[in-house]
Scaffold this active site. Structure first.
Site, PDB file in Angstrom:
ATOM      1  N   ASP A  29       0.837  -1.203   0.000  1.00 25.43           N
ATOM      2  CA  ASP A  29       0.000   0.000   0.000  1.00 25.43           C
ATOM      3  C   ASP A  29       0.869   1.249   0.000  1.00 25.43           C
ATOM      4  OD1 ASP A  29      -2.948  -1.235   0.927  1.00 25.43           O
ATOM      5  OD2 ASP A  29      -1.217  -2.376   1.588  1.00 25.43           O
TER       6      ASP A  29
ATOM      7  N   ASP B 140      -1.580  -2.351  -4.288  1.00 29.42           N
ATOM      8  CA  ASP B 140      -1.892  -0.938  -4.054  1.00 29.42           C
ATOM      9  C   ASP B 140      -0.632  -0.089  -4.208  1.00 29.42           C
ATOM     10  OD1 ASP B 140      -4.451  -1.723  -3.636  1.00 29.42           O
ATOM     11  OD2 ASP B 140      -4.597  -1.038  -1.567  1.00 29.42           O
TER      12      ASP B 140
ATOM     13  N   HIS C 252     -11.818  -4.645   7.681  1.00 23.72           N
ATOM     14  CA  HIS C 252     -11.389  -5.517   6.581  1.00 23.72           C
ATOM     15  C   HIS C 252     -11.500  -7.008   6.913  1.00 23.72           C
ATOM     16  CE1 HIS C 252      -9.935  -2.281   4.065  1.00 23.72           C
ATOM     17  NE2 HIS C 252      -9.209  -1.792   5.052  1.00 23.72           N
TER      18      HIS C 252
ATOM     19  N   TYR D 221      -2.363   4.210  -6.026  1.00 22.72           N
ATOM     20  CA  TYR D 221      -3.637   4.805  -5.610  1.00 22.72           C
ATOM     21  C   TYR D 221      -4.183   5.752  -6.682  1.00 22.72           C
ATOM     22  CZ  TYR D 221      -3.244   2.765  -0.981  1.00 22.72           C
ATOM     23  OH  TYR D 221      -3.152   1.868   0.056  1.00 22.72           O
TER      24      TYR D 221
END
Length: 403
Positions: free
Chosen positions: A147, A186, A334, A189
């Site tokens: 991420d 990820d 999540h 973004y």
């Protein structure tokens, strides 16, 4: 009215001069291992105009080698929010016949498609190939990020990982340099905004084009479904090449319920999911958002892959699996996502049967590590028990899950 027209003409002249200035000069460069991972490297980049794809390299036991790979190609994708994005010209060149654990210098570029023989190259850069499979006592170090995004912190993270691969910084890892950078989904973004992929590519180029090869798999922010064709992962598929085990297959997808990550996506092979060996580790990268139900293409491939790897377990003893969504975590937001839980229910038995030691994920923006676990219960270890005192049963085996 005349003033506006003049301003428009001047703007077009400036834009045209900028495009002509950059021309075939490469940008957004990154490197990734190919197949086999220890002797092949992908070099990927963009150019402003249509140019040939050329890479020169020096290193190993050979003199200057030149790889040509056709010409760059544009791609286009549309979203309701951002409209249609048309990319610059994307290039991918595969360098074959490399020696394992060896440093190479390279530069990429090309000439105009009009027939010019004059190639425009970027600066010379350097990478080191991955170790060859085997070596049970060989230490392993990998830089792993999830991420990432494109902030000052993102840049500092990748910069730190890259510097740790350089000899002056090897003491940070007890003298062992990481062999590649793993991003567990990820990346940018961008979320369908193609220009955000371009800004990410420019931002990361200094650190993804030298020293550490990039290995990555798509996360939920790479889905970016095309609103006209329903094709999924369009930017990811166009921009990245990984150690593929078979050519890419794709079909239009369907979103059943986005908030719960309930998808029906069929993006197979290519850079969607794949595996490779490096040193004593068999690395398996899964796509958490492509169908992995029992009988699916991804399920059947993983079943074959792990069974095949068991035949060389004495030489490559460790199996590490990567996916974007964590199977076990304590984050309330999540924990009940359909795609992740469906993958765990269908694949956990395979990981247990083939003694997968470690599962690494992203998605949840907080570090967490479990005890060895199986089916929601704590196990004793990640090494199969062989003593009579504890029964020696498979139920003692568990995988460690890290987010």
């Amino acid at each position: 009215m005349e003033f506006c027209l003049l301003a428009f003409v001047l703007q077009m002249l400036v834009v045209d001069s900028i495009i002509s200035f950059y021309g075939c000069k490469p940008s957004q460069i990154h490197i990734s291992p190919g197949t086999p991972a220890h002797s092949t490297m992908w070099v990927s980049w963009m150019s402003d105009i249509k140019c040939s794809s050329v890479v020169e390299r020096l290193g190993g036991s050979s003199s200057l080698q030149v790889t040509t790979a056709g010409v760059g190609e544009r791609y286009a994708t549309t979203t309701n929010r951002y409209g249609t994005y048309v990319s610059a010209f994307q290039h991918h060149a595969r360098l074959d016949g490399l020696e394992p654990s060896t440093s190479y210098q390279y530069r990429c570029g090309g000439g105009e498609d009009s027939g010019s023989d004059e190639a425009v190259f970027g600066s010379w850069r350097e990478f080191k190939t991955l170790p060859k499979p085997g070596g049970t006592q060989q230490p392993v170090r990998i830089a792993i990020v999830g991420d990432l995004g494109q902030t000052a912190d993102s840049l500092a993270t990748v910069r730190s990982a890259n510097l740790s691969a350089q000899s002056d910084y090897s003491s940070l890892g007890h003298g062992v340099e990481p062999s590649f950078l793993m991003i567990v989904g990820d990346l940018s973004y961008a979320d369908g905004n193609g220009t955000r992929w371009d800004t990410w590519g420019h931002l990361m180029e200094p650190w993804l084009s030298t020293a550490l090869p990039l290995v990555a798999m798509p996360g939920n922010h790479e889905i970016e479904m095309d609103s006209e064709t329903a094709e999924t992962f369009p930017h990811w598929r166009a921009r990245f090449r990984m150690p593929e085990v078979a050519p890419e297959q794709s079909a239009p997808g369907q979103v059943n319920d986005y908030p719960t990550y309930d998808f029906d996506f069929h993006y197979e092979f290519g850079s969607s999911y794949f595996s490779f060996d490096s040193g004593p580790v068999h690395h398996v990268c899964l796509n958490a958002y492509a169908d992995s139900s029992k009988g699916s293409t991804q399920y059947e491939w993983l079943k074959r892959d792990l069974k095949q790897h068991d035949k060389q377990r004495s030489a490559v003893p460790w199996v590490v699996v990567y996916a974007h969504g964590p199977w076990y975590n304590s984050n309330k937001l999540h924990r009940q996502e359909v795609a992740t839980q469906a993958m765990r229910l269908s694949l956990e038995d395979l990981l247990h049967e083939h003694k997968v030691a470690l599962f690494l994920a992203g998605h949840v923006h907080a570090y967490e590590r479990t005890h060895p676990a199986f089916k929601g219960k704590r196990a004793r270890s990640t090494t199969r028990s062989t003593t009579a005192n504890d029964g020696g049963g498979d139920e003692e085996w568990g995988t460690v899950y890290v987010t």
